[in-house]
Motif scaffolding. Structure first.
Motif, PDB file in Angstrom:
ATOM      1  N   GLN A  10      13.430  -0.537   5.657  1.00 58.53           N
ATOM      2  CA  GLN A  10      14.779  -0.727   5.136  1.00 58.53           C
ATOM      3  C   GLN A  10      15.779  -0.348   6.224  1.00 58.53           C
ATOM      4  OE1 GLN A  10      15.865   1.600   1.698  1.00 58.53           O
ATOM      5  NE2 GLN A  10      17.301   0.052   1.044  1.00 58.53           N
ATOM      6  N   GLU A  11      16.708  -1.242   6.514  1.00 54.23           N
ATOM      7  CA  GLU A  11      17.694  -1.041   7.575  1.00 54.23           C
ATOM      8  C   GLU A  11      19.102  -1.197   7.012  1.00 54.23           C
ATOM      9  OE1 GLU A  11      17.117  -0.201  10.682  1.00 54.23           O
ATOM     10  OE2 GLU A  11      14.934  -0.404  10.660  1.00 54.23           O
ATOM     11  N   HIS A  55      21.999  -2.533   2.560  1.00 53.69           N
ATOM     12  CA  HIS A  55      20.678  -2.363   3.169  1.00 53.69           C
ATOM     13  C   HIS A  55      19.868  -3.635   2.969  1.00 53.69           C
ATOM     14  CE1 HIS A  55      21.993   1.768   2.227  1.00 53.69           C
ATOM     15  NE2 HIS A  55      21.458   2.029   3.409  1.00 53.69           N
ATOM     16  N   LEU A  74      15.679  -5.387   4.035  1.00 50.91           N
ATOM     17  CA  LEU A  74      14.356  -5.147   4.597  1.00 50.91           C
ATOM     18  C   LEU A  74      14.157  -5.960   5.867  1.00 50.91           C
ATOM     19  CD1 LEU A  74      12.018  -5.095   1.476  1.00 50.91           C
ATOM     20  CD2 LEU A  74      12.760  -3.170   2.868  1.00 50.91           C
TER      21      LEU A  74
END
Length: 64
Positions: A40-41, A33, A35
Motif C-alpha cells: 500500500q502506497e 492510498h 496498492l
C-alpha cells in the motif's frame, strides 16, 4: 456516479492506472492510498486519462 480511468502517482515513484469514482455533481473522489503490487502506497497526484472525462470533473476530493 460512474468510474473513469486515472493514473495515480505513488510515493514510491510508481504509477498505477485505476478506475476512480466521479459523482454526478462532478466530484472526482481520489483515493489517498493505492496498492502497488502487494504494497500500500500513498498517492501524490492523479491524472484523468481521457480529455472528455476531464471536462466532466468540477472538483477533486481526496478520500481515505
Amino acid at each position: 456516479m460512474r468510474k473513469i480511468p486515472c493514473e495515480l502517482t505513488l510515493g514510491n515513484g510508481g504509477d498505477v492506472i485505476v478506475m476512480v469514482e466521479l459523482d454526478d455533481d462532478g466530484t472526482l473522489r481520489i483515493p489517498r492510498h493505492a496498492l502497488y503490487g502487494s504494497f500500500q502506497e500513498g498517492v501524490l497526484a492523479c491524472k484523468v486519462m481521457r480529455p472528455e472525462d476531464q471536462a466532466c470533473v468540477q472538483r477533486e476530493s481526496w478520500v481515505d
